[in-house]
Design an enzyme around this catalytic site. Structure first.
Site, PDB file in Angstrom:
ATOM      1  CB  CYS A 394      45.774  41.465  37.262  1.00  0.00           C
ATOM      2  SG  CYS A 394      45.876  39.751  36.947  1.00  0.00           S
ATOM      3  CG  ASP A 395      50.608  40.196  36.908  1.00  0.00           C
ATOM      4  OD1 ASP A 395      49.893  39.191  36.808  1.00  0.00           O
ATOM      5  OD2 ASP A 395      51.110  40.781  35.916  1.00  0.00           O
ATOM      6  CB  VAL A 396      50.452  43.952  42.419  1.00  0.00           C
ATOM      7  CG1 VAL A 396      51.429  44.666  41.448  1.00  0.00           C
ATOM      8  CG2 VAL A 396      48.995  44.606  42.112  1.00  0.00           C
ATOM      9  CB  SER A 435      52.978  37.805  35.023  1.00  0.00           C
ATOM     10  OG  SER A 435      51.811  37.560  35.434  1.00  0.00           O
TER      11      SER A 435
END
Lengths: 471, 119
Positions: A394-396, A435
């Site tokens: 997700c965040d990456v 995050s």
């Protein structure tokens, strides 16, 4: 004369160790590099036992066999998803050993500055205890025994600052030759343990790679200090090299998240999702119940995107490991290649729970090393790619890191999956990553969402592409 | 040998040599690298064994014995698991061939079967 011989032997062994580390630059020679490093340590062990025979060979030999037997059993059985926890655990064991050796050697010498370097000894003792407590806490978090979310202890900053100050004050006193009370070093262990826990509980989830690298460097330095205390140059060299490696990895992980080590360890800038700009709490939490009809439509869309694609980039994240989907992902990649498509894997440096974690998981599942691409290498290729297949990440891949300011991930380098013609996302649900930042990719026009267990989603894709034995 | 300066030089030399060598390690190998250096940090085993070259009281003897066990666990486990990981990376990069596909599928099944033995 005797000590010169010892020095020559130590230098030779250090060169062997360096030769071992050097071979890690090439993956085909890395295994022999590991063997070479082990050989250097074993030789040092043999020579040491020959030169300084132990007084109770039976007891010591028993301890060696016991430690090695347990270690061997664990090493053979551990699964790759648990590697970060195992490395943290081993690291903690090494830290405690360094701490004990420093303490016993200092006390045996009666803390006499003429016999033993008490200043360095205290540093080794405290650093070893900090890395022990911290690594064990990290291992507990990684294996699920402890709460994974960052936690702040009461009096957090006081414990940390107090321990650091007291350690350096004591070390400095000892270094200038002022005698330290005999009981003091042993008493220092308690705040050191607390400080280790305090550092580790503040860090969680996607920040774990930084924490593990940091403690890796810490144990190395503790071993080097311990080497000064027992006056063994090979020990110092080993510790220094581990310290260097841990430093590089810590730096690489921080750079990959665009955060400083202080920020990660202070854990201050992880903002709860609810306070994120543009995040509507009610929409995220309550949301509409998913309709089966929607799911079927997305699956059909995903299938045709996969069939039509000439080039595919797979973006794995820790969710893939949690779903145990890596074997199926690799199978899918092989299948797509057989259908004449080009396939590669895009690996973000902080994907997973330790540096390089995704690569090991995929390599275990049989992925081709040449297809595991690092971020800098693969990012320019996304825009010429027909399909990006995101599995549990997700965040990456969150474009908010580039386009939205003042989020915890702003400025973090990401994989540019959104530039691909189509993006198929196999994530568990639409909740944000660690995050807490909402992912605009989920609402992008080129995105196709397959919510649910990644293993099941990949299995459905495999099945429709004509692999019968997909589990 | 007892010269602190000499020991500091050895520390600095090893740190710098290690730094420049490890900078060149490909990111794909970072997990095995960390696992290997982790094993190397268990070298405090040497320090623990040195303690046993002289007499100690019971408390220190017990502590030292614990240090030997812990450090051995670190060294042996670290090298063993690194070797296991690096075996995965030695596989030659090849396109799945029609004949080789079966073999490859067996490769995939083996770890998951042994894994399911674990609770």
């Amino acid at each position: 004369m005797d000590s010169w011989l010892q020095l020559a032997i130590d230098l030779a062994l250090i060169l062997v160790l360096i030769a071992g580390v050097a071979q890690f630059r090439d993956r085909k020679r890395a295994r022999s590099g590991n063997f070479t490093a082990a050989l250097a340590l074993m030789s040092a062990l043999g020579i040491l036992l020959y030169r300084y025979p132990v007084l109770e060979p039976a007891v010591v030999f028993g301890a060696l066999v016991a430690g090695a037997a347990v270690a061997g059993l664990v090493a053979v059985r551990v699964r790759m998803i648990h590697m970060p926890a195992l490395v943290a655990f081993q690291n903690g064991a090494g830290g405690l050993a360094a701490s004990i050796v420093s303490l016993v050697e200092m006390e045996r010498a009666g803390l006499d500055p003429a016999v033993v370097n008490v200043g360095v000894g205290i540093l080794g003792l405290v650093l070893g205890a900090v890395t022990f407590a911290g690594s064990m806490t990290a291992a507990g978090k990684l294996s699920g025994f402890l709460r994974q979310r960052p936690t702040v202890m009461p009096g957090h900053a006081v414990v940390l600052a107090g321990t650091v100050l007291a350690t350096f004050a004591l070390g400095a006193l000892a270094a200038v030759g002022i005698s330290v009370p005999a009981w003091l070093p042993a008493v220092m262990i308690a705040p050191a343990l607390l400080a280790g826990v305090a550092i580790a509980v503040r860090v969680g989830g996607a920040d774990m790679p930084v924490l593990i690298s940091f403690f890796n460097a810490g144990t190395g330095l503790a071993a080097a200090f311990c080497g000064v205390v027992v006056q063994n140059s090979f020990l110092i060299a080993c510790g220094a090299m581990v310290g260097a490696s841990g430093t590089i990895l810590t730096h690489a992980m921080c750079r990959a998240m665009n955060r400083s080590i202080v920020k990660v360890l202070a854990g201050g800038d992880v903002i709860p999702a609810a306070r994120m700009p543009g995040f509507d709490e009610s929409a995220g939490a309550a949301g509409e119940p998913r309709r089966r009809e929607d799911d079927r439509r997305s699956l059909r869309a995903a299938l045709s995107a996969v069939r039509d694609a000439g080039s595919v980039i797979i973006v794995p994240g820790y969710g893939m490991a949690l779903a145990q989907a890596q074997a199926d992902v690799v199978k899918l990649a092989d299948r797509l290649e057989k259908l004449g498509k080009t396939v590669s894997f895009a690996i973000h440096p902080v994907a997973g729970r330790m540096p390089g974690h995704m690569n090991v998981l995929l390599a275990e599942a049989g992925a081709d090393y040449e297809k595991l691409k690092q971020m800098d290498e693969i990012n320019p290729i996304f825009k010429e790619t027909d399909l990006a297949l995101v599995v549990g990440a997700c965040d990456v891949v969150n474009p908010a890191a580039i386009h939205v300011e003042d989020t915890p991930i702003s400025g973090m380098p990401i994989l540019l999956a959104y530039e691909a013609a189509h993006v198929v996302i196999c994530n568990l649900d639409e909740s944000p990553g660690y995050s807490g930042v909402d992912n605009p990719l989920y609402t992008a026009s080129n995105a196709i969402l397959l919510w649910g267990d990644a293993k099941a989603s990949i299995g459905q894709l495999l099945e429709s592409l004509g692999i019968s034995d997909s589990r | 040998m007892n010269d602190l300066l000499l020991l500091a030089v050895i520390f600095a030399f090893s740190f710098v040599a290690g730094y420049f060598l490890i900078l060149r390690v490909p990111t794909q190998l970072h997990t095995p690298l960390m696992s290997m250096t982790n094993a190397v940090s268990g070298v405090t085993l040497l320090g623990a064994l040195l303690l046993f070259a002289a007499r100690m009281d019971t408390l220190h003897r017990t502590l030292s014995l614990a240090a030997v066990i812990l450090a051995t666990f670190n060294v042996a486990g670290g090298f063993a698991v690194t070797d296991r990981m690096l075996k995965f990376f030695r596989k030659e990069g090849k396109m799945p061939q029609p004949g080789g596909a079966l073999e490859r599928r067996d490769d995939l099944k083996a770890p998951s079967q042994s894994a399911s033995d674990n609770p």
